[in-house]
Design an enzyme around this catalytic site. Structure first.
Site, PDB file in Angstrom:
ATOM      1  N   ASN A  13       0.868  -1.175   0.000  1.00  0.00           N
ATOM      2  CA  ASN A  13       0.000   0.000   0.000  1.00  0.00           C
ATOM      3  C   ASN A  13       0.906   1.226   0.000  1.00  0.00           C
ATOM      4  OD1 ASN A  13      -1.761   2.068   0.563  1.00  0.00           O
ATOM      5  ND2 ASN A  13      -2.272   1.403   2.637  1.00  0.00           N
ATOM      6  N   TRP A  14       0.999   1.881  -1.162  1.00  0.00           N
ATOM      7  CA  TRP A  14       1.949   2.994  -1.289  1.00  0.00           C
ATOM      8  C   TRP A  14       1.428   4.266  -0.631  1.00  0.00           C
ATOM      9  CZ3 TRP A  14       4.054   2.702  -7.058  1.00  0.00           C
ATOM     10  CH2 TRP A  14       4.640   1.444  -7.246  1.00  0.00           C
ATOM     11  N   LYS A  15       0.180   4.283  -0.232  1.00  0.00           N
ATOM     12  CA  LYS A  15      -0.443   5.470   0.375  1.00  0.00           C
ATOM     13  C   LYS A  15      -0.191   6.687  -0.539  1.00  0.00           C
ATOM     14  CE  LYS A  15      -0.114   3.286   4.818  1.00  0.00           C
ATOM     15  NZ  LYS A  15      -0.077   3.411   6.254  1.00  0.00           N
ATOM     16  N   HIS A  99      -9.561   1.351   4.658  1.00  0.00           N
ATOM     17  CA  HIS A  99      -8.290   1.471   5.393  1.00  0.00           C
ATOM     18  C   HIS A  99      -8.503   2.402   6.588  1.00  0.00           C
ATOM     19  CE1 HIS A  99      -4.204   2.641   6.387  1.00  0.00           C
ATOM     20  NE2 HIS A  99      -3.838   1.513   5.793  1.00  0.00           N
ATOM     21  N   GLU A 101      -6.883   4.752   7.731  1.00  0.00           N
ATOM     22  CA  GLU A 101      -6.667   6.178   7.458  1.00  0.00           C
ATOM     23  C   GLU A 101      -7.880   6.784   6.759  1.00  0.00           C
ATOM     24  OE1 GLU A 101      -2.903   5.616   5.518  1.00  0.00           O
ATOM     25  OE2 GLU A 101      -2.041   5.045   7.449  1.00  0.00           O
ATOM     26  N   GLU A 171      -5.707  -4.871  10.373  1.00  0.00           N
ATOM     27  CA  GLU A 171      -4.661  -3.892  10.632  1.00  0.00           C
ATOM     28  C   GLU A 171      -4.962  -3.149  11.929  1.00  0.00           C
ATOM     29  OE1 GLU A 171      -2.514  -2.626   6.811  1.00  0.00           O
ATOM     30  OE2 GLU A 171      -4.303  -1.423   6.960  1.00  0.00           O
ATOM     31  N   GLY A 177       2.330   2.106  10.887  1.00  0.00           N
ATOM     32  CA  GLY A 177       3.327   3.173  10.782  1.00  0.00           C
ATOM     33  C   GLY A 177       4.013   3.501  12.098  1.00  0.00           C
ATOM     34  N   SER A 217       3.151  -2.284  10.378  1.00  0.00           N
ATOM     35  CA  SER A 217       4.601  -2.378  10.634  1.00  0.00           C
ATOM     36  C   SER A 217       5.204  -3.718  10.256  1.00  0.00           C
ATOM     37  CB  SER A 217       4.903  -2.012  12.097  1.00  0.00           C
ATOM     38  OG  SER A 217       4.552  -0.670  12.346  1.00  0.00           O
ATOM     39  N   GLY A 238       2.768  -1.135   4.330  1.00  0.00           N
ATOM     40  CA  GLY A 238       2.849   0.284   3.992  1.00  0.00           C
ATOM     41  C   GLY A 238       4.300   0.682   3.794  1.00  0.00           C
ATOM     42  N   GLY A 239       4.898   1.236   4.837  1.00  0.00           N
ATOM     43  CA  GLY A 239       6.261   1.788   4.766  1.00  0.00           C
ATOM     44  C   GLY A 239       7.270   0.881   4.065  1.00  0.00           C
TER      45      GLY A 239
HETATM   46  P1  PGA Z   1       2.703   0.209   7.714  1.00  0.00           P
HETATM   47  O1  PGA Z   1       1.266   0.470   7.054  1.00  0.00           O
HETATM   48  O2  PGA Z   1       3.237  -1.078   7.114  1.00  0.00           O
HETATM   49  O3  PGA Z   1       3.524   1.405   7.312  1.00  0.00           O
HETATM   50  O4  PGA Z   1       2.517   0.107   9.182  1.00  0.00           O
HETATM   51  C1  PGA Z   1       0.379  -0.590   6.817  1.00  0.00           C
HETATM   52  C2  PGA Z   1      -0.907  -0.052   6.212  1.00  0.00           C
HETATM   53  O5  PGA Z   1      -1.371   1.015   6.640  1.00  0.00           O
HETATM   54  O6  PGA Z   1      -1.498  -0.668   5.303  1.00  0.00           O
END
Ligand code: PGA
Length: 256
Positions: A13-15, A99, A101, A171, A177, A217, A238-239
Site C-alpha cells: 500500500n503505497w499510500k 483502510h 486512514e 490492521e 506506521g 509495521s 505500507g512503509g
Molecule cells: P505500515 O502500514 O506497514 O507502514 O505500518 C500498513 C498499512 O497502513 O497498510
C-alpha cells in the site's frame, strides 16, 4: 512448512507516496526483483495517477494492480471521486476498502465500506476490506468485538461465489506506521476470530478459503514469524513496501 491451502497475498500500500515517474521506476525495479516468485501473489496499490503507468510495466508479470479506494456509484456528480468501472478499465484487479486512514481522516464507516465492497464485486474488482481496532479499544479489551462489528456490517450480504473471493486485512491501528507490530500470537488470535465470524456470515467452507492478511509495521525481520501463523495468509505492507529490497524480502518470506 505450513499446510495452508490459501494462496498467500503480499500487498504493498503505497499510500500518498510516489509521483508517476517515481512509481514507474519503482515498478520496473520491482518487476526485476520479483522474477521467479512462485506460489504467492504480489499486489501493488499506487496512488490513482500512477495506476495506468504501473499497469504498463507490470502487465504480463505476476504483479497485480490495486487502487487504494473507490466510490460506490458507477459515475455521477461526485467531484474528486473514482468509480469501480474506471479502476477496472485502468487495469486494476484489486481495491483496498476501509483502510483505517480512510476511516480516521475521511469519514469512512462500516456502511460505506459495505457499499464500496458491493460495487467492487459488481464491476469485477476484488476488494481487500480493512478492519482493526484502535489502541484504546485494544487496551480496554474490546478489540475482538470491535472487529466483529466491522465485519458483520462491512462484509455481509455477498453471494456465495463472491464470498470466496473476498480478502480481509486485519490492521490494528496502533501498529500502522508505528513500528509496533502485533505479536504473531496477537495477530493469530484475531485472525482466527475473523475466520470464525466469516464462517457465521458465510459457509464455513467459504471462510476456510477467504484470505485474511495482517497489516501494521510489517518488516523484513518480522514477516517470517507472522506468516508462520496458521490463519495469516499474507500481508498489507505500507512503509516497507516503498523500498524494493524490503518489499522483495517480504514477498520472499520464508515459510518456517
Ligand atoms: P505500515 O502500514 O506497514 O507502514 O505500518 C500498513 C498499512 O497502513 O497498510
Amino acid at each position: 512448512m505450513s499446510m495452508k491451502t490459501r494462496v498467500p497475498l503480499l500487498a504493498g500500500n503505497w499510500k500518498m507516496y510516489k509521483t508517476v515517474s517515481e512509481s514507474v521506476s519503482f515498478a520496473r525495479d520491482l518487476v526485476n526483483a520479483c522474477r521467479a516468485v512462485n506460489g504467492r501473489e504480489v499486489l501493488v496499490c499506487p496512488p490513482f495517477p500512477s495506476l495506468t503507468s504501473v499497469k504498463e510495466i507490470t502487465k504480463g508479470t505476476g504483479i497485480r494492480l490495486g487502487a487504494q479506494d473507490l466510490h460506490w456509484e458507477m459515475q455521477g456528480a461526485f467531484t474528486g471521486e473514482v468509480s469501480a468501472p474506471m479502476l477496472k478499465d485502468a487495469g486494476c484487479d484489486y481495491v483496498l476498502i476501509g483502510h483505517s486512514e480512510r476511516r480516521q481522516y475521511f469519514g469512512e464507516t462500516d456502511d460505506t465500506v459495505h457499499k464500496k465492497m458491493k460495487a467492487a464485486f459488481q464491476h469485477g474488482l476484488l476488494p481487500v476490506v480493512c478492519v482493526g481496532e484502535s489502541l484504546a479499544e485494544r487496551e480496554s479489551g474490546s478489540h475482538l468485538s470491535v472487529v466483529d462489528r466491522q465485519l458483520r456490517v462491512g462484509v455481509s450480504g455477498l453471494t456465495a461465489q463472491e464470498s470466496l473471493r473476498l480478502v480481509i486485512a486485519y490492521e490494528p491501528v496502533w501498529a500502522i506506521g508505528t513500528g509496533k507490530t502485533a505479536t504473531p500470537d496477537q495477530a493469530q488470535e484475531m485472525h482466527a476470530s475473523i475466520r470464525k465470524i466469516l464462517g457465521d456470515l458465510y459457509e464455513k467452507s467459504a471462510a476456510e478459503k477467504i484470505r485474511v492478511l495482517y497489516g501494521g509495521s510489517i518488516k523484513p525481520d518480522n514477516i517470517d514469524s507472522l506468516m508462520a501463523q496458521p490463519d495469516i495468509d499474507g500481508g498489507l505492507v505500507g512503509g516497507a513496501s516503498l523500498k524494493v529490497a524490503d518489499f522483495e524480502r517480504i514477498v520472499r518470506y520464508r515459510d518456517v
